[in-house]
Design a protein around this motif. Structure first.
Motif, PDB file in Angstrom:
ATOM      1  N   GLU A  40       4.649   2.815  -5.223  1.00 20.20           N
ATOM      2  CA  GLU A  40       6.053   2.724  -4.701  1.00 20.20           C
ATOM      3  C   GLU A  40       5.717   2.571  -3.020  1.00 20.20           C
ATOM      4  OE1 GLU A  40       7.784   6.396  -5.638  1.00 20.20           O
ATOM      5  OE2 GLU A  40       7.118   6.087  -7.772  1.00 20.20           O
ATOM      6  N   LEU A  41       4.722   2.646  -2.745  1.00 19.83           N
ATOM      7  CA  LEU A  41       4.231   2.874  -1.159  1.00 19.83           C
ATOM      8  C   LEU A  41       3.545   1.255  -0.799  1.00 19.83           C
ATOM      9  CD1 LEU A  41       2.883   6.287  -0.441  1.00 19.83           C
ATOM     10  CD2 LEU A  41       5.251   5.517  -0.217  1.00 19.83           C
ATOM     11  N   GLY A  42       3.273   0.509  -1.954  1.00 22.17           N
ATOM     12  CA  GLY A  42       2.596  -0.457  -1.711  1.00 22.17           C
ATOM     13  C   GLY A  42       1.463  -0.525  -1.420  1.00 22.17           C
ATOM     14  N   LEU A  43       0.688   0.536  -1.503  1.00 26.72           N
ATOM     15  CA  LEU A  43      -0.742   0.815  -0.916  1.00 26.72           C
ATOM     16  C   LEU A  43      -1.778   0.982  -2.471  1.00 26.72           C
ATOM     17  CD1 LEU A  43      -0.343   3.553   1.548  1.00 26.72           C
ATOM     18  CD2 LEU A  43      -0.842   1.189   2.270  1.00 26.72           C
ATOM     19  N   THR A  44      -3.136   0.509  -2.173  1.00 25.08           N
ATOM     20  CA  THR A  44      -4.012   1.015  -3.306  1.00 25.08           C
ATOM     21  C   THR A  44      -4.603   2.229  -2.781  1.00 25.08           C
ATOM     22  OG1 THR A  44      -5.831  -0.186  -1.818  1.00 25.08           O
ATOM     23  CG2 THR A  44      -4.563  -1.373  -3.392  1.00 25.08           C
ATOM     24  N   TYR A  45      -5.285   3.010  -3.885  1.00 29.70           N
ATOM     25  CA  TYR A  45      -5.958   4.267  -3.305  1.00 29.70           C
ATOM     26  C   TYR A  45      -6.921   4.132  -2.203  1.00 29.70           C
ATOM     27  CZ  TYR A  45      -8.542   8.512  -3.676  1.00 29.70           C
ATOM     28  OH  TYR A  45      -8.817   9.589  -3.293  1.00 29.70           O
ATOM     29  N   PRO A  46      -7.840   3.232  -2.119  1.00 33.21           N
ATOM     30  CA  PRO A  46      -8.544   2.776  -0.741  1.00 33.21           C
ATOM     31  C   PRO A  46      -7.848   2.649   0.564  1.00 33.21           C
ATOM     32  CG  PRO A  46      -9.651   1.476  -2.381  1.00 33.21           C
ATOM     33  CD  PRO A  46      -8.501   2.037  -2.986  1.00 33.21           C
ATOM     34  N   GLN A  47      -6.610   2.052   0.313  1.00 35.30           N
ATOM     35  CA  GLN A  47      -5.776   1.710   1.604  1.00 35.30           C
ATOM     36  C   GLN A  47      -5.096   3.191   1.977  1.00 35.30           C
ATOM     37  OE1 GLN A  47      -3.260  -1.146   0.017  1.00 35.30           O
ATOM     38  NE2 GLN A  47      -4.501  -3.032   0.937  1.00 35.30           N
ATOM     39  N   TYR A  48      -4.783   3.853   1.061  1.00 37.64           N
ATOM     40  CA  TYR A  48      -4.059   5.295   1.387  1.00 37.64           C
ATOM     41  C   TYR A  48      -5.033   5.990   1.883  1.00 37.64           C
ATOM     42  CZ  TYR A  48      -2.313   9.953  -0.060  1.00 37.64           C
ATOM     43  OH  TYR A  48      -1.777  11.149  -0.157  1.00 37.64           O
ATOM     44  N   LEU A  49      -6.425   6.133   1.611  1.00 39.40           N
ATOM     45  CA  LEU A  49      -7.240   6.855   2.152  1.00 39.40           C
ATOM     46  C   LEU A  49      -7.629   6.435   3.553  1.00 39.40           C
ATOM     47  CD1 LEU A  49     -10.290   7.043  -0.371  1.00 39.40           C
ATOM     48  CD2 LEU A  49      -8.563   8.813   0.125  1.00 39.40           C
ATOM     49  N   VAL A  50      -7.685   5.156   3.952  1.00 45.49           N
ATOM     50  CA  VAL A  50      -7.396   4.673   5.307  1.00 45.49           C
ATOM     51  C   VAL A  50      -6.412   5.311   6.028  1.00 45.49           C
ATOM     52  CG1 VAL A  50      -7.515   2.644   6.761  1.00 45.49           C
ATOM     53  CG2 VAL A  50      -8.868   2.870   4.886  1.00 45.49           C
ATOM     54  N   MET A  51      -5.036   5.063   5.310  1.00 43.25           N
ATOM     55  CA  MET A  51      -3.770   5.475   6.241  1.00 43.25           C
ATOM     56  C   MET A  51      -3.895   7.101   6.416  1.00 43.25           C
ATOM     57  SD  MET A  51      -2.242   2.695   6.784  1.00 43.25           S
ATOM     58  CE  MET A  51      -0.654   3.412   7.057  1.00 43.25           C
ATOM     59  N   LEU A  52      -4.483   7.911   5.546  1.00 44.33           N
ATOM     60  CA  LEU A  52      -4.514   9.157   5.820  1.00 44.33           C
ATOM     61  C   LEU A  52      -5.436   9.745   6.951  1.00 44.33           C
ATOM     62  CD1 LEU A  52      -5.329  10.698   2.025  1.00 44.33           C
ATOM     63  CD2 LEU A  52      -3.198  11.181   3.367  1.00 44.33           C
TER      64      LEU A  52
END
Length: 151
Positions: A40-52
Motif C-alpha cells: 500500500e505504501l509502494g515499498l519493498t521490505y528493504p526499501q522500508y528499512l532504508v526509510m526507517l
C-alpha cells in the motif's frame, strides 16, 4: 560401549532441529506480512528499512545507512536508486568528501512516514501475540545477532 541409537544419531542434522531454518522460515513468513502491508505504501521490505533509518535521522551517507542495516554499498545503491526514482529520496555527493554520497528524504519521503505509522500495528496483529512477547523475542534475536557478529 553401546552403539549410538539410530533414532537420535542423526538428530542434529534434521531440518526441524536447525536454528537457521527456524530463523529463515520465520523471516519468510514475516516478509510475507510486510509485503502485504508495504504494498500500500509502494515499498519493498528493504526499501522500508532504508526509510526507517532516514525517518530517524535524515541526511546520512550511504555507508552510515549500511552500518545501521548491516548492508554494503553495493547492495544499497540499487535500492537507493529505486527510492530516488520514486521521488522518496535524493542522493548527492558530500561537499567535504566527494567519495561519499549523502541520502536525504524528499518531501514525499517525509510525508510517507505518516502513512507508514500503521505498519508496526499490522505486524503485531499478524503475529497474534502480546507486544511484550514480540519485544522479548526481538531482544533475544538482537543478542544472538550481536554474538554471531563478534565471531
Amino acid at each position: 560401549m553401546d552403539a549410538p541409537d539410530p533414532a537420535t544419531a542423526d538428530l542434529p542434522l534434521r531440518l526441524d532441529q536447525q536454528l537457521c531454518f527456524s530463523l529463515y522460515s520465520a523471516s519468510l513468513a514475516l516478509n510475507k506480512v510486510y509485503r502485504g502491508l508495504l504494498g500500500e505504501l509502494g515499498l519493498t521490505y528493504p526499501q522500508y528499512l532504508v526509510m526507517l533509518v532516514l525517518w530517524e535521522r535524515d541526511g546520512l551517507t550511504v555507508s552510515e545507512i549500511g552500518e545501521r542495516l548491516f548492508l554494503d554499498s553495493a547492495t544499497l545503491t540499487p535500492l537507493l536508486k529505486r527510492l530516488q526514482a520514486a521521488d522518496l529520496v535524493s542522493r548527492r555527493r558530500a561537499v567535504e568528501d566527494e567519495r561519499q554520497v549523502v541520502v536525504s528524504l524528499s518531501e514525499a519521503g517525509r510525508a510517507l512516514r505518516e502513512r507508514a505509522r500503521t505498519v508496526p500495528a499490522g505486524v503485531l496483529c499478524a503475529a497474534d501475540c502480546p507486544a511484550e512477547e514480540l519485544a522479548a523475542t526481538k531482544r533475544q534475536l538482537d543478542r544472538l545477532r550481536d554474538r554471531l557478529l563478534r565471531r
